[in-house]
Enzyme design. Sequence first.
Site, PDB file in Angstrom:
ATOM      1  N   HIS A 196       0.862  -1.191   0.000  1.00 51.94           N
ATOM      2  CA  HIS A 196       0.000   0.000   0.000  1.00 51.94           C
ATOM      3  C   HIS A 196       0.894   1.234   0.000  1.00 51.94           C
ATOM      4  O   HIS A 196       1.879   1.271   0.714  1.00 51.94           O
ATOM      5  CB  HIS A 196      -0.876  -0.026   1.258  1.00 51.94           C
ATOM      6  CG  HIS A 196      -1.970   0.985   1.261  1.00 51.94           C
ATOM      7  ND1 HIS A 196      -1.760   2.312   1.533  1.00 51.94           N
ATOM      8  CD2 HIS A 196      -3.293   0.867   0.997  1.00 51.94           C
ATOM      9  CE1 HIS A 196      -2.915   2.961   1.453  1.00 51.94           C
ATOM     10  NE2 HIS A 196      -3.861   2.100   1.128  1.00 51.94           N
ATOM     11  N   CYS A 234      -3.652   2.645  -4.638  1.00 57.94           N
ATOM     12  CA  CYS A 234      -4.629   3.394  -3.841  1.00 57.94           C
ATOM     13  C   CYS A 234      -4.691   4.822  -4.368  1.00 57.94           C
ATOM     14  O   CYS A 234      -3.763   5.611  -4.155  1.00 57.94           O
ATOM     15  CB  CYS A 234      -4.244   3.368  -2.365  1.00 57.94           C
ATOM     16  SG  CYS A 234      -5.342   4.368  -1.346  1.00 57.94           S
ATOM     17  N   HIS A 261      -7.478   0.200  -4.574  1.00 54.25           N
ATOM     18  CA  HIS A 261      -8.376   0.951  -3.691  1.00 54.25           C
ATOM     19  C   HIS A 261      -8.767   2.191  -4.477  1.00 54.25           C
ATOM     20  O   HIS A 261      -7.911   3.010  -4.787  1.00 54.25           O
ATOM     21  CB  HIS A 261      -7.638   1.448  -2.450  1.00 54.25           C
ATOM     22  CG  HIS A 261      -7.260   0.385  -1.473  1.00 54.25           C
ATOM     23  ND1 HIS A 261      -6.548   0.663  -0.315  1.00 54.25           N
ATOM     24  CD2 HIS A 261      -7.507  -0.938  -1.451  1.00 54.25           C
ATOM     25  CE1 HIS A 261      -6.372  -0.461   0.363  1.00 54.25           C
ATOM     26  NE2 HIS A 261      -6.941  -1.440  -0.301  1.00 54.25           N
ATOM     27  N   ASP A 306     -13.061   2.574  -1.620  1.00 57.03           N
ATOM     28  CA  ASP A 306     -12.280   2.925  -0.426  1.00 57.03           C
ATOM     29  C   ASP A 306     -13.107   3.867   0.432  1.00 57.03           C
ATOM     30  O   ASP A 306     -14.334   3.894   0.306  1.00 57.03           O
ATOM     31  CB  ASP A 306     -10.941   3.497  -0.885  1.00 57.03           C
ATOM     32  CG  ASP A 306      -9.865   3.364   0.166  1.00 57.03           C
ATOM     33  OD1 ASP A 306     -10.147   2.832   1.246  1.00 57.03           O
ATOM     34  OD2 ASP A 306      -8.735   3.803  -0.090  1.00 57.03           O
ATOM     35  N   HIS A 307     -12.455   4.622   1.271  1.00 54.23           N
ATOM     36  CA  HIS A 307     -13.175   5.476   2.227  1.00 54.23           C
ATOM     37  C   HIS A 307     -14.424   6.116   1.615  1.00 54.23           C
ATOM     38  O   HIS A 307     -14.344   6.746   0.560  1.00 54.23           O
ATOM     39  CB  HIS A 307     -12.278   6.629   2.695  1.00 54.23           C
ATOM     40  CG  HIS A 307     -11.013   6.161   3.296  1.00 54.23           C
ATOM     41  ND1 HIS A 307     -10.001   7.010   3.643  1.00 54.23           N
ATOM     42  CD2 HIS A 307     -10.580   4.914   3.603  1.00 54.23           C
ATOM     43  CE1 HIS A 307      -8.996   6.309   4.139  1.00 54.23           C
ATOM     44  NE2 HIS A 307      -9.323   5.032   4.136  1.00 54.23           N
ATOM     45  N   TYR A 320     -15.429   4.024   6.705  1.00 56.61           N
ATOM     46  CA  TYR A 320     -15.832   2.628   6.506  1.00 56.61           C
ATOM     47  C   TYR A 320     -17.274   2.330   6.890  1.00 56.61           C
ATOM     48  O   TYR A 320     -17.586   1.264   7.403  1.00 56.61           O
ATOM     49  CB  TYR A 320     -14.845   1.691   7.229  1.00 56.61           C
ATOM     50  CG  TYR A 320     -13.504   1.665   6.531  1.00 56.61           C
ATOM     51  CD1 TYR A 320     -13.320   0.893   5.386  1.00 56.61           C
ATOM     52  CD2 TYR A 320     -12.443   2.447   6.969  1.00 56.61           C
ATOM     53  CE1 TYR A 320     -12.111   0.890   4.713  1.00 56.61           C
ATOM     54  CE2 TYR A 320     -11.220   2.449   6.292  1.00 56.61           C
ATOM     55  CZ  TYR A 320     -11.073   1.663   5.170  1.00 56.61           C
ATOM     56  OH  TYR A 320      -9.889   1.657   4.481  1.00 56.61           O
TER      57      TYR A 320
END
Length: 345
Positions: A196, A234, A261, A306-307, A320
Site C-alpha cells: 500500500h 490506492c 483501492h 475505499d473510504h 468505513y
Amino acid sequence: MKMTFRWYGENDPIPLRYIRQIPAVSGVVTALYDVPVGEAWPEEKIARLKAATEAEGLLMEVIESVPVHEDIKLGRPTRDALIENYATTIRRLGRQGVRCVCYNFMPVFDWLRTDLRRQNPDGSTCLAYCHDELMGLDPHDLHLPGWDESYAPAELQALLDAYKGMTHKDLFDNLVYFLQGIMPACNEAGIDMAIHPDDPPWDMFGLPRIITDEGSYDRLFAAVPDPHNGITFCTGSLGASRQNDLPAMAAKYARRIPFAHLRQLRYEGTHDFSEAGHLTAAGDLDMYAIVRALVQNGFSGYVRPDHGRNIWGEDGKPGYGLYDRALGAMYLGGLFEAIEKETKQ
Ligand code: DNO
C-alpha cells in the site's frame, strides 16, 4: 476485476449479510485483528474467518493487512525470525484460499488525517487532512482522531528514536530484504503481495516514506522483479501528491496491481485535501480515466471502494460506513462494465 468490500471482522458493525446484498460484491477484504504483530497467524483462526465469510456467500481471497513488525522496517537482528513468521502466515493463508495480501511499509504511523468528521454542506461527513495542523502536533503525544494509540508513550519515544538517522535508502533496502525473504513462500502459496502506498505520500515527523510515486515503483520492481511482488494502487493515497499522474501510473503498472483501492479526493491548497464520494464529478481525480487505464492495460485484480462519507444518518467507522461505500461499489462497477465491454469490441 473482482469487486470486494472491506470488513473488519466480527466487531464490524456491518454484518456480512449486508455486504452480500451489495450487487456484484463477491468477496470481503479482512484480517485477523487479535494476533500480535510479528507472530504467525494460527491456521485455525484463518480457517474460522474464511468459514464465517463463506457461510454468507462471500469469498475471502484478500487480506488487508498482515502488518509488518517495526523491527523488519528498522532492519534489526530480530528481523530474520519475524520474516520467517510472516512467511509462515503467507503459507497458511495460501492454504486457505487467499490470493492477495495488502501491507504497508510506513514507519510507526499508518495513514494520517486531522479530521474524521468534516461536515459537508449537504450534511454528510468525510475525512480531511490539514498539513499545518498535523505538523503542529507533537508526534510523541499524538491524539489524532482515529490514530490507534496502541503504543505506550515510552514505547513510541523509543521507536521514534530508533528511526533517527534512517535514510530513505536504508528503509528501502529493508523492504527489499523483507520481500526477498518472503517471495519463496508467496510462490509456493500463490499469493501476490500488494504494498500500500504511504498515506499521505510524503515524509512525516522526520520519518522517511518510500512508496510515494512512480520512481518508488520503478525502484521496487527493479529490486524485486518477482511477479508476486505487486502493489495496492490506492488512488486516494497516491492522489494526494499533486505530481502523481494517476491514469499514467495505472496504465504503466496495470499488470503489477493485484489490488486497487479506488476513492476520490478534493484538493484544498497545495497539500490539504478532503475525501469525497467516489464519482469523478465529486472531486479532483478522474476516476473514469483511471479505471479505463487499468482495464485497457490488462488489470485483472481485486478492487474495493475505499473510504466513503458518512451519509443518510449513518454514524459508521470513519471512512468505513456501509452506505457510501456501497454506492461507490455500484459506481465503480458501472465504470468497469462499460469500459470492459468497449475494450473487448
Ligand atoms: C486506510 C487503509 C490503510 C491500509 C494499510 C495497508 O484506510 O487504506 O490503513 O489498510 O495501510 O497496510
